[in-house]
Design a protein around this motif. Structure first.
Motif, PDB file in Angstrom:
ATOM      1  N   ASN A 156       0.809  -1.205   0.000  1.00  0.00           N
ATOM      2  CA  ASN A 156       0.000   0.000   0.000  1.00  0.00           C
ATOM      3  C   ASN A 156       0.846   1.260   0.000  1.00  0.00           C
ATOM      4  N   LYS A 157       0.245   2.339  -0.441  1.00  0.00           N
ATOM      5  CA  LYS A 157       0.830   3.665  -0.358  1.00  0.00           C
ATOM      6  C   LYS A 157      -0.173   4.571   0.328  1.00  0.00           C
ATOM      7  N   LYS A 158       0.331   5.687   0.813  1.00  0.00           N
ATOM      8  CA  LYS A 158      -0.582   6.648   1.406  1.00  0.00           C
ATOM      9  C   LYS A 158      -1.547   7.162   0.346  1.00  0.00           C
ATOM     10  N   PRO A 159      -2.824   7.304   0.708  1.00  0.00           N
ATOM     11  CA  PRO A 159      -3.733   7.967  -0.229  1.00  0.00           C
ATOM     12  C   PRO A 159      -3.343   9.436  -0.337  1.00  0.00           C
ATOM     13  N   ASP A 160      -3.755  10.052  -1.402  1.00  0.00           N
ATOM     14  CA  ASP A 160      -3.432  11.458  -1.614  1.00  0.00           C
ATOM     15  C   ASP A 160      -4.686  12.174  -2.081  1.00  0.00           C
ATOM     16  N   VAL A 161      -4.653  13.497  -2.053  1.00  0.00           N
ATOM     17  CA  VAL A 161      -5.762  14.290  -2.566  1.00  0.00           C
ATOM     18  C   VAL A 161      -5.223  15.400  -3.451  1.00  0.00           C
ATOM     19  N   ASP A 162      -5.970  15.723  -4.478  1.00  0.00           N
ATOM     20  CA  ASP A 162      -5.727  16.921  -5.285  1.00  0.00           C
ATOM     21  C   ASP A 162      -6.920  17.844  -5.078  1.00  0.00           C
ATOM     22  N   LYS A 163      -6.638  19.098  -4.829  1.00  0.00           N
ATOM     23  CA  LYS A 163      -7.716  20.076  -4.637  1.00  0.00           C
ATOM     24  C   LYS A 163      -7.475  21.253  -5.553  1.00  0.00           C
ATOM     25  N   ASN A 164      -8.496  21.619  -6.323  1.00  0.00           N
ATOM     26  CA  ASN A 164      -8.375  22.720  -7.262  1.00  0.00           C
ATOM     27  C   ASN A 164      -9.648  23.546  -7.305  1.00  0.00           C
ATOM     28  N   ILE A 165      -9.479  24.763  -7.806  1.00  0.00           N
ATOM     29  CA  ILE A 165     -10.613  25.614  -8.170  1.00  0.00           C
ATOM     30  C   ILE A 165     -10.820  25.443  -9.670  1.00  0.00           C
ATOM     31  N   VAL A 166     -12.059  25.217 -10.079  1.00  0.00           N
ATOM     32  CA  VAL A 166     -12.362  25.004 -11.487  1.00  0.00           C
ATOM     33  C   VAL A 166     -12.843  26.317 -12.100  1.00  0.00           C
ATOM     34  N   GLU A 167     -12.125  26.779 -13.127  1.00  0.00           N
ATOM     35  CA  GLU A 167     -12.522  27.973 -13.862  1.00  0.00           C
ATOM     36  C   GLU A 167     -12.558  27.620 -15.338  1.00  0.00           C
ATOM     37  N   GLY A 168     -13.751  27.269 -15.813  1.00  0.00           N
ATOM     38  CA  GLY A 168     -13.886  26.804 -17.187  1.00  0.00           C
ATOM     39  C   GLY A 168     -13.180  25.476 -17.357  1.00  0.00           C
ATOM     40  N   ALA A 169     -12.226  25.443 -18.300  1.00  0.00           N
ATOM     41  CA  ALA A 169     -11.467  24.216 -18.535  1.00  0.00           C
ATOM     42  C   ALA A 169     -10.197  24.160 -17.691  1.00  0.00           C
ATOM     43  N   ASN A 170      -9.966  25.174 -16.869  1.00  0.00           N
ATOM     44  CA  ASN A 170      -8.725  25.255 -16.098  1.00  0.00           C
ATOM     45  C   ASN A 170      -8.921  24.820 -14.650  1.00  0.00           C
ATOM     46  N   ARG A 171      -7.888  24.194 -14.101  1.00  0.00           N
ATOM     47  CA  ARG A 171      -7.817  23.850 -12.689  1.00  0.00           C
ATOM     48  C   ARG A 171      -6.681  24.656 -12.073  1.00  0.00           C
ATOM     49  N   VAL A 172      -7.003  25.465 -11.066  1.00  0.00           N
ATOM     50  CA  VAL A 172      -6.011  26.333 -10.443  1.00  0.00           C
ATOM     51  C   VAL A 172      -6.112  26.199  -8.931  1.00  0.00           C
ATOM     52  N   THR A 173      -5.048  26.587  -8.236  1.00  0.00           N
ATOM     53  CA  THR A 173      -5.082  26.561  -6.774  1.00  0.00           C
ATOM     54  C   THR A 173      -5.338  27.945  -6.184  1.00  0.00           C
ATOM     55  N   ASN A 174      -5.141  29.011  -6.989  1.00  0.00           N
ATOM     56  CA  ASN A 174      -5.427  30.383  -6.567  1.00  0.00           C
ATOM     57  C   ASN A 174      -6.298  31.054  -7.615  1.00  0.00           C
ATOM     58  N   ASN A 175      -7.224  31.899  -7.174  1.00  0.00           N
ATOM     59  CA  ASN A 175      -8.026  32.642  -8.157  1.00  0.00           C
ATOM     60  C   ASN A 175      -8.456  33.982  -7.582  1.00  0.00           C
ATOM     61  N   ASP A 176      -9.055  34.816  -8.446  1.00  0.00           N
ATOM     62  CA  ASP A 176      -9.536  36.140  -8.075  1.00  0.00           C
ATOM     63  C   ASP A 176     -11.019  36.208  -8.414  1.00  0.00           C
ATOM     64  N   VAL A 177     -11.818  36.712  -7.481  1.00  0.00           N
ATOM     65  CA  VAL A 177     -13.256  36.854  -7.745  1.00  0.00           C
ATOM     66  C   VAL A 177     -13.773  38.115  -7.087  1.00  0.00           C
ATOM     67  N   GLN A 178     -14.993  38.463  -7.459  1.00  0.00           N
ATOM     68  CA  GLN A 178     -15.711  39.585  -6.882  1.00  0.00           C
ATOM     69  C   GLN A 178     -16.625  39.046  -5.794  1.00  0.00           C
ATOM     70  N   ILE A 179     -16.840  39.799  -4.740  1.00  0.00           N
ATOM     71  CA  ILE A 179     -17.768  39.359  -3.716  1.00  0.00           C
ATOM     72  C   ILE A 179     -19.130  39.071  -4.358  1.00  0.00           C
ATOM     73  N   GLY A 180     -19.703  37.935  -3.958  1.00  0.00           N
ATOM     74  CA  GLY A 180     -20.958  37.488  -4.562  1.00  0.00           C
ATOM     75  C   GLY A 180     -20.771  36.440  -5.633  1.00  0.00           C
ATOM     76  N   ASP A 181     -19.521  36.280  -6.097  1.00  0.00           N
ATOM     77  CA  ASP A 181     -19.244  35.278  -7.122  1.00  0.00           C
ATOM     78  C   ASP A 181     -19.144  33.887  -6.497  1.00  0.00           C
ATOM     79  N   THR A 182     -19.404  32.875  -7.322  1.00  0.00           N
ATOM     80  CA  THR A 182     -19.318  31.474  -6.899  1.00  0.00           C
ATOM     81  C   THR A 182     -17.938  30.921  -7.216  1.00  0.00           C
ATOM     82  N   VAL A 183     -17.378  30.193  -6.258  1.00  0.00           N
ATOM     83  CA  VAL A 183     -16.098  29.514  -6.442  1.00  0.00           C
ATOM     84  C   VAL A 183     -16.389  28.015  -6.552  1.00  0.00           C
ATOM     85  N   ASN A 184     -15.958  27.406  -7.635  1.00  0.00           N
ATOM     86  CA  ASN A 184     -16.208  25.983  -7.889  1.00  0.00           C
ATOM     87  C   ASN A 184     -14.992  25.161  -7.490  1.00  0.00           C
TER      88      ASN A 184
END
Length: 466
Positions: free
Chosen positions: A168-196
Motif C-alpha cells: 500500500n501507499k498513502k492515499p493522496d488528494v488533489d484540490k483545485n478551483i475550477v474555472e472553465g477548462a482550467n484547474r487552479v489553486t489560486n483565483n480572483d473573484v468579486q464578492i458574490g461570485d461562486t467559487v467551484n
C-alpha cells in the motif's frame, strides 16, 4: 497449507493472515515479522488469533488452538463461519471453500471489526520510523496484521523469520478551483461570485476510515446543496455532515465502510462543491482559504489548500489644484463603459462592500471626499461621475480602471495604494448687471452726452458766425 498459501498471495484486503512454523517445534520458540516498504509514520498492529501447538511441515499438518481474546469470535461470532473450534479449543478450517479468496477477505474484515468493537489489545504494535518495521519475540501462531492505512501484506514464508511486503501507499488528494477548462489553486473573484471546487481523492486498495474534512475561512459561504460525488450515492456510499463538528471544519464527507471495502484497486473519487465569496472576505494580499484534510486509517492526514483573492479601490475627490476635498460628487462603478451594469453595494464599517443584492448603486462623497470599494475581481471597471459637486464641472467620460493582484491601473499609471484621485475644474462667475457691466454703461453714457454737448456748442458757433 499449500492451498492456504496460494489463496493468501492474491488477497485484495488491507490485511494478511499468516502462519509461523519451525522445522523443530519448541514451546520457547519465538519468531519475528519484518514489514518492508512500510509507510513512514503509520502504525502497524499484529493480532495473534491462534496459537501454533504443533506441526508436521513435511506433510503440511498444523495444530492450532484459539487464543483467549479470540475464543468468542470463533465460537459465537462471525469467525465460526470460516473456522470451527472444538471443546478443547482446537481450531480447523470449516471446509475447503472457507479458504478461497472471498471468504478469506470476509474473515479478515470480520476479525478487524471484532477487534475494534471489543477493543482487543494487539499482540504487538509498531510505528514505522522509516520504510521497515519489525516485530520481535512473537509466539508462533496464526496472525492478523493491519495498519492505520490498511496494509496489503503478502505471505512470503512460514519460517521463523517472516518477511512481508506492504504494497500500500498513502492515499493522496488533489484540490483545485475550477474555472472553465482550467484547474487552479489560486483565483480572483468579486464578492458574490461562486467559487467551484474539485477534490480528487486518490484512494488505495484496502482503504480504511476515509473522512474528508473541509474548512473554509469566514469570507467563504459553503453551498450545502452543491456537493456531489461522481458515481456515488449520498446516504449509501457517503454521508455529508455539516453540524456538530468538533474540529471546527465547515463540513465532513464520511465514506461508508461498505463502499471502501468494495474498492478492488486504486480508485480516484471525484468530489465537487461550491462556495460564495461573502462580505467578510479579506482583501488584497490576504487570501480567503479553503483547506481540505483527508483523514484515513486511525490518525493519518493529507492536507491541501486553495486561495481566493479579492481587491479594493479607494477614490479621493479633489479640486483642480488639490487643495480641497470635495463633497457631493456622485459616482457609479460598472463593468461596462456605458455604465449599464453598475455594481451594487452594502455599506459596512465605512466601506462600500460589493453585494449583488445590495441597495446602493451610487456613492456620494462626504466632507472627507473619500470612499473605498471592497470586493472587486481582477478585471476592468469603469468609474462614472453622474453628478459633480456644486460649482464644479462634471467629468466628461468614465474612467477606465484595470484591477489586478499586483495593483490598480488607470491607463499606464499605477495608482499608489490602489487610490484614484479624481479632480474637478470649478466654473467661473460670469459678469452680471450689478457688476462691472453697469459701470461700463455709465461710462459710455457719459461719453455720449459729452459728445452731444460738443456738437451742440459747435453748431451754435457756426450759426452765430453767419
Amino acid at each position: 497449507m499449500k492451498a492456504l498459501k496460494k489463496a493468501m498471495s492474491v488477497l485484495v484486503s488491507l490485511l494478511m493472515i499468516f502462519t509461523f512454523a519451525l522445522p523443530a517445534f519448541a514451546d520457547s520458540a519465538t519468531a519475528s515479522i519484518t514489514i518492508n516498504n512500510a509507510v513512514q509514520g503509520e502504525t502497524y498492529k499484529a493480532y495473534k488469533l491462534l496459537d501454533l501447538e504443533s506441526y508436521d511441515a513435511s506433510n503440511d499438518l498444523y495444530v492450532y488452538k484459539v487464543t483467549t481474546d479470540w475464543k468468542d469470535f470463533f465460537q459465537n461470532g462471525e469467525g465460526k463461519n470460516y473456522i470451527t473450534v472444538d471443546s478443547q479449543d482446537y481450531a480447523a478450517w470449516k471446509n475447503t471453500a472457507s479458504k478461497d479468496d472471498a471468504n478469506l477477505k470476509a474473515l479478515i474484515d470480520a476479525a478487524l471489526a471484532y477487534a475494534e468493537d471489543k477493543n482487543i489489545t494487539p499482540t504487538a504494535t509498531q510505528t514505522a520510523a522509516n520504510t521497515s518495521v519489525k516485530f520481535d519475540n512473537l509466539g508462533l501462531g496464526y496472525y492478523l496484521v493491519n495498519s492505520s492505512v490498511g496494509t496489503l501484506c503478502e505471505l512470503k514464508t512460514v519460517d521463523q523469520t517472516l518477511t512481508i511486503v506492504d504494497k500500500n501507499k498513502k492515499p493522496d488528494v488533489d484540490k483545485n478551483i475550477v474555472e472553465g477548462a482550467n484547474r487552479v489553486t489560486n483565483n480572483d473573484v468579486q464578492i458574490g461570485d461562486t467559487v467551484n471546487y474539485e477534490v480528487i481523492v486518490h484512494a488505495k486498495k484496502g482503504a480504511k476510515n476515509y473522512v474528508l474534512h473541509d474548512t473554509m475561512s469566514k469570507g467563504l459561504t459553503f453551498n450545502k446543496t452543491s456537493v456531489a460525488i461522481e458515481g456515488l450515492t449520498a446516504g449509501t456510499d457517503y454521508t455529508l455532515v455539516t453540524d456538530g463538528l468538533l474540529d471546527g471544519c465547515t463540513f465532513e464527507i464520511q465514506f461508508s465502510d461498505n463502499y471502501l471495502k468494495s474498492l478492488t484497486g486504486d480508485t480516484d473519487i471525484k468530489v465537487i462543491y461550491t462556495a460564495t465569496l461573502n462580505e467578510n472576505a479579506v482583501v488584497k494580499t490576504d487570501a480567503n482559504t479553503n483547506k481540505i484534510v483527508l483523514k484515513y486509517g486511525d490518525q493519518s492526514t493529507v492536507e491541501k489548500e486553495t486561495k481566493t483573492y479579492t481587491y479594493r479601490l479607494t477614490v479621493v475627490k479633489k479640486n483642480a489644484d488639490e487643495t480641497k476635498m470635495l463633497k457631493g460628487a456622485i459616482f457609479k462603478l460598472s463593468t461596462d463603459e456605458a455604465g449599464n451594469h453598475p455594481l451594487k453595494f452594502t455599506e459596512k464599517s465605512g466601506q462600500y462592500v460589493v453585494d449583488p443584492n445590495g441597495a446602493i448603486e451610487t456613492i456620494t462623497t462626504t466632507d472627507s471626499g473619500t470612499f473605498t470599494i471592497v470586493g472587486l475581481d481582477a478585471k476592468e471597471y469603469y468609474l462614472t461621475e453622474t453628478v459633480a459637486p456644486a460649482g464644479y464641472n462634471k467629468l466628461a467620460d468614465p474612467i477606465k480602471l484595470v484591477v489586478s493582484k499586483d495593483n490598480v491601473k488607470k491607463g499606464n499609471e499605477i495608482l499608489p495604494n490602489d487610490t484614484l484621485t479624481v479632480k474637478n475644474q470649478s466654473g467661473t462667475l460670469l459678469p452680471g448687471t450689478g457688476g462691472i457691466g453697469t459701470t461700463i454703461f455709465y461710462v459710455i453714457g457719459g461719453l455720449l452726452m459729452a459728445a452731444a454737448a460738443v456738437l451742440l456748442i459747435t453748431k451754435k458757433r457756426m450759426n452765430s458766425d453767419k
